[in-house]
Design a protein around this motif. Structure first.
Motif, mmCIF file in Angstrom:
data_model
loop_
_atom_site.group_PDB
_atom_site.id
_atom_site.type_symbol
_atom_site.label_atom_id
_atom_site.label_comp_id
_atom_site.label_asym_id
_atom_site.label_seq_id
_atom_site.Cartn_x
_atom_site.Cartn_y
_atom_site.Cartn_z
ATOM 1 N N PHE A 86 8.333 -12.676 20.256
ATOM 2 C CA PHE A 86 8.703 -11.285 20.494
ATOM 3 C C PHE A 86 9.683 -10.899 19.397
ATOM 4 O O PHE A 86 10.802 -11.411 19.340
ATOM 5 N N TYR A 87 9.262 -10.007 18.505
ATOM 6 C CA TYR A 87 9.998 -9.792 17.265
ATOM 7 C C TYR A 87 10.626 -8.401 17.154
ATOM 8 O O TYR A 87 10.793 -7.877 16.061
ATOM 9 N N ARG A 88 10.968 -7.825 18.246
ATOM 10 C CA ARG A 88 11.561 -6.489 18.230
ATOM 11 C C ARG A 88 12.896 -6.485 17.477
ATOM 12 O O ARG A 88 13.712 -7.394 17.624
ATOM 13 N N GLY A 89 13.091 -5.453 16.677
ATOM 14 C CA GLY A 89 14.363 -5.274 15.981
ATOM 15 C C GLY A 89 14.507 -6.045 14.695
ATOM 16 O O GLY A 89 15.593 -6.071 14.099
ATOM 17 N N TYR A 90 13.434 -6.652 14.211
ATOM 18 C CA TYR A 90 13.535 -7.423 12.976
ATOM 19 C C TYR A 90 13.667 -6.514 11.751
ATOM 20 O O TYR A 90 14.390 -6.838 10.809
ATOM 21 N N PHE A 91 12.939 -5.379 11.759
ATOM 22 C CA PHE A 91 12.910 -4.511 10.592
ATOM 23 C C PHE A 91 13.494 -3.130 10.897
ATOM 24 O O PHE A 91 13.369 -2.625 12.012
ATOM 25 N N GLN A 92 14.086 -2.525 9.875
ATOM 26 C CA GLN A 92 14.705 -1.208 10.032
ATOM 27 C C GLN A 92 13.675 -0.118 10.304
ATOM 28 O O GLN A 92 13.952 0.837 11.039
ATOM 29 N N ASN A 93 12.500 -0.239 9.710
ATOM 30 C CA ASN A 93 11.479 0.803 9.844
ATOM 31 C C ASN A 93 10.474 0.481 10.942
ATOM 32 O O ASN A 93 9.303 0.847 10.879
ATOM 33 N N GLU A 94 10.942 -0.199 11.979
ATOM 34 C CA GLU A 94 10.078 -0.571 13.091
ATOM 35 C C GLU A 94 9.948 0.580 14.078
ATOM 36 O O GLU A 94 10.882 1.345 14.301
ATOM 37 N N SER A 95 8.766 0.707 14.668
ATOM 38 C CA SER A 95 8.524 1.741 15.663
ATOM 39 C C SER A 95 7.820 1.131 16.864
ATOM 40 O O SER A 95 6.906 0.316 16.715
ATOM 41 N N LEU A 96 8.255 1.500 18.071
ATOM 42 C CA LEU A 96 7.597 1.014 19.283
ATOM 43 C C LEU A 96 6.264 1.720 19.496
ATOM 44 O O LEU A 96 5.345 1.179 20.097
ATOM 45 N N PHE A 97 6.175 2.948 19.022
ATOM 46 C CA PHE A 97 4.968 3.748 19.206
ATOM 47 C C PHE A 97 4.524 4.322 17.865
ATOM 48 O O PHE A 97 5.330 4.525 16.964
ATOM 49 N N ARG A 98 3.247 4.606 17.765
ATOM 50 C CA ARG A 98 2.755 5.219 16.542
ATOM 51 C C ARG A 98 3.298 6.642 16.442
ATOM 52 O O ARG A 98 3.289 7.378 17.415
ATOM 53 N N PRO A 99 3.766 7.024 15.257
ATOM 54 C CA PRO A 99 4.279 8.385 15.090
ATOM 55 C C PRO A 99 3.247 9.423 15.504
ATOM 56 O O PRO A 99 2.038 9.210 15.366
ATOM 57 N N LEU A 100 3.721 10.540 16.020
ATOM 58 C CA LEU A 100 2.827 11.594 16.490
ATOM 59 C C LEU A 100 1.867 12.045 15.402
ATOM 60 O O LEU A 100 0.691 12.301 15.667
ATOM 61 N N SER A 101 2.369 12.099 14.169
ATOM 62 C CA SER A 101 1.509 12.532 13.064
ATOM 63 C C SER A 101 0.327 11.591 12.889
ATOM 64 O O SER A 101 -0.765 12.000 12.508
ATOM 65 N N ASN A 102 0.524 10.314 13.196
ATOM 66 C CA ASN A 102 -0.566 9.345 13.079
ATOM 67 C C ASN A 102 -1.614 9.563 14.148
ATOM 68 O O ASN A 102 -2.806 9.364 13.933
ATOM 69 N N LEU A 103 -1.168 9.949 15.337
ATOM 70 C CA LEU A 103 -2.096 10.170 16.441
ATOM 71 C C LEU A 103 -3.006 11.364 16.170
ATOM 72 O O LEU A 103 -4.094 11.471 16.737
ATOM 73 N N LEU A 104 -2.550 12.266 15.313
ATOM 74 C CA LEU A 104 -3.310 13.481 15.048
ATOM 75 C C LEU A 104 -4.111 13.410 13.757
ATOM 76 O O LEU A 104 -4.753 14.381 13.370
ATOM 77 N N THR A 105 -4.084 12.263 13.095
ATOM 78 C CA THR A 105 -4.831 12.118 11.845
ATOM 79 C C THR A 105 -5.815 10.964 11.938
ATOM 80 O O THR A 105 -5.767 10.144 12.856
ATOM 81 N N PHE A 123 0.826 -1.203 0.000
ATOM 82 C CA PHE A 123 0.000 0.000 0.000
ATOM 83 C C PHE A 123 0.864 1.259 0.000
ATOM 84 O O PHE A 123 0.579 2.235 -0.697
ATOM 85 N N ALA A 124 1.937 1.239 0.794
ATOM 86 C CA ALA A 124 2.837 2.400 0.864
ATOM 87 C C ALA A 124 3.479 2.670 -0.495
ATOM 88 O O ALA A 124 3.629 3.821 -0.911
ATOM 89 N N LYS A 125 3.846 1.612 -1.186
ATOM 90 C CA LYS A 125 4.434 1.781 -2.518
ATOM 91 C C LYS A 125 3.409 2.354 -3.492
ATOM 92 O O LYS A 125 3.705 3.291 -4.249
ATOM 93 N N GLN A 126 2.190 1.812 -3.476
ATOM 94 C CA GLN A 126 1.161 2.249 -4.404
ATOM 95 C C GLN A 126 0.774 3.704 -4.199
ATOM 96 O O GLN A 126 0.449 4.428 -5.145
ATOM 97 N N ASN A 127 0.799 4.141 -2.944
ATOM 98 C CA ASN A 127 0.310 5.474 -2.622
ATOM 99 C C ASN A 127 1.409 6.454 -2.224
ATOM 100 O O ASN A 127 1.134 7.554 -1.744
ATOM 101 N N LYS A 128 2.675 6.007 -2.405
ATOM 102 C CA LYS A 128 3.829 6.879 -2.141
ATOM 103 C C LYS A 128 3.777 7.492 -0.747
ATOM 104 O O LYS A 128 3.916 8.707 -0.572
ATOM 105 N N CYS A 129 3.552 6.629 0.241
ATOM 106 C CA CYS A 129 3.526 7.098 1.626
ATOM 107 C C CYS A 129 4.499 6.267 2.471
ATOM 108 O O CYS A 129 5.073 5.288 2.003
ATOM 109 N N LYS A 130 4.696 6.690 3.699
ATOM 110 C CA LYS A 130 5.666 6.052 4.582
ATOM 111 C C LYS A 130 5.135 4.739 5.126
ATOM 112 O O LYS A 130 3.973 4.627 5.488
ATOM 113 N N HIS A 131 6.011 3.760 5.200
ATOM 114 C CA HIS A 131 5.657 2.452 5.754
ATOM 115 C C HIS A 131 6.310 2.297 7.120
ATOM 116 O O HIS A 131 7.532 2.310 7.246
ATOM 117 N N VAL A 132 5.489 2.162 8.155
ATOM 118 C CA VAL A 132 5.987 2.000 9.516
ATOM 119 C C VAL A 132 5.545 0.636 10.049
ATOM 120 O O VAL A 132 4.390 0.236 9.883
#
Length: 230
Positions: A45-64, A15-24
């Motif tokens: 428990f799969y922490r650290g598997y991917f480079q674009n991993e986030s423990l928390f939702r980005p702030l911009s996501n919380l506001l949209t 979806f991120a590729k199709q819509n040119k948006c960030k993949h988290v």
């Protein structure tokens, strides 16, 4: 488990590729108490598997606005302001129904997104002649009065793996080496591990087991396992 989570990961990547948006990547660090209670080998428990991993939702996501999707081919949300969340998986009858046409991209994205240290470890792993995935964990043992094809979340009988391996070796004319990948204990796997030229994959992160297993020249897999499906 990892197999289920990867369906959401892959849908988000496409979806991120199709819509040119960030993949988290989210949700890889969830604690599963059942794995500890059942004393499973994998704690999921799969922490650290991917480079674009986030423990928390980005702030911009919380506001949209949040939009939840099950599939990647939904035109109605294209160019919509907000963040799109993939948190469900397709029906087991066709897990990859919306992903098949993106197979090559998903493969490339998987290795490009993989943690650099894990990627280097993967490249150093041997290629199995025969890879066997035996799913145990929270799958239960089939009851004597049940028909395997009619029930779900049950362990594929060890006899199936032994018989299939025997047939493959007979066709090859040699005891071809086989590597077992499993979340079961050595005690649970003792029957198949006792066979000639059968070894168990060394302890490693689940994602490396999956990647190494996928390079096998021949695969013997567990029914009903999304890990095996990948």
């Amino acid at each position: 488990g990892l197999g289920n989570k990867l369906f959401s990961w892959a849908s988000g990547a496409v979806f991120a590729k199709q819509n040119k948006c960030k993949h988290v990547v989210l949700g890889m660090t969830k604690i599963h108490p059942g794995t500890w209670i059942r004393k499973e080998k994998s704690k999921r428990f799969y922490r650290g598997y991917f480079q674009n991993e986030s423990l928390f939702r980005p702030l911009s996501n919380l506001l949209t606005k949040e939009i939840n999707l099950k599939q990647v081919d939904c035109d109605s949300v294209k160019y919509t302001t907000g963040h799109v969340v993939f948190s469900e998986i397709p029906h087991w009858s066709d897990y990859f129904i919306t992903l098949k046409e993106h197979r090559q991209f998903i493969k490339e994205c998987f290795f490009e997104s993989l943690n650099a240290t894990l990627l280097n470890e993967y490249k150093a792993l041997p290629t199995p002649e025969i890879g066997i995935h035996i799913r145990m964990g929270d799958f239960r043992i089939l009851n004597e009065d049940e028909e395997f094809s009619k029930v779900g979340l049950v362990r594929t009988p060890l006899a199936y793996f032994e018989e299939t391996l025997s047939k493959i070796r007979k066709a090859c004319g040699v005891d071809t080496p086989a590597i077992v990948f499993s979340d079961g204990t050595d005690e649970e796997l003792k029957e198949i591990l006792a066979l000639t030229n059968v070894t168990r994959a060394k302890d490693n992160k689940d994602i490396l087991h999956m990647a190494q297993l996928s390079t096998s020249k021949v695969l013997i897999l567990s029914a009903g396992s999304s890990f095996s499906k990948w």
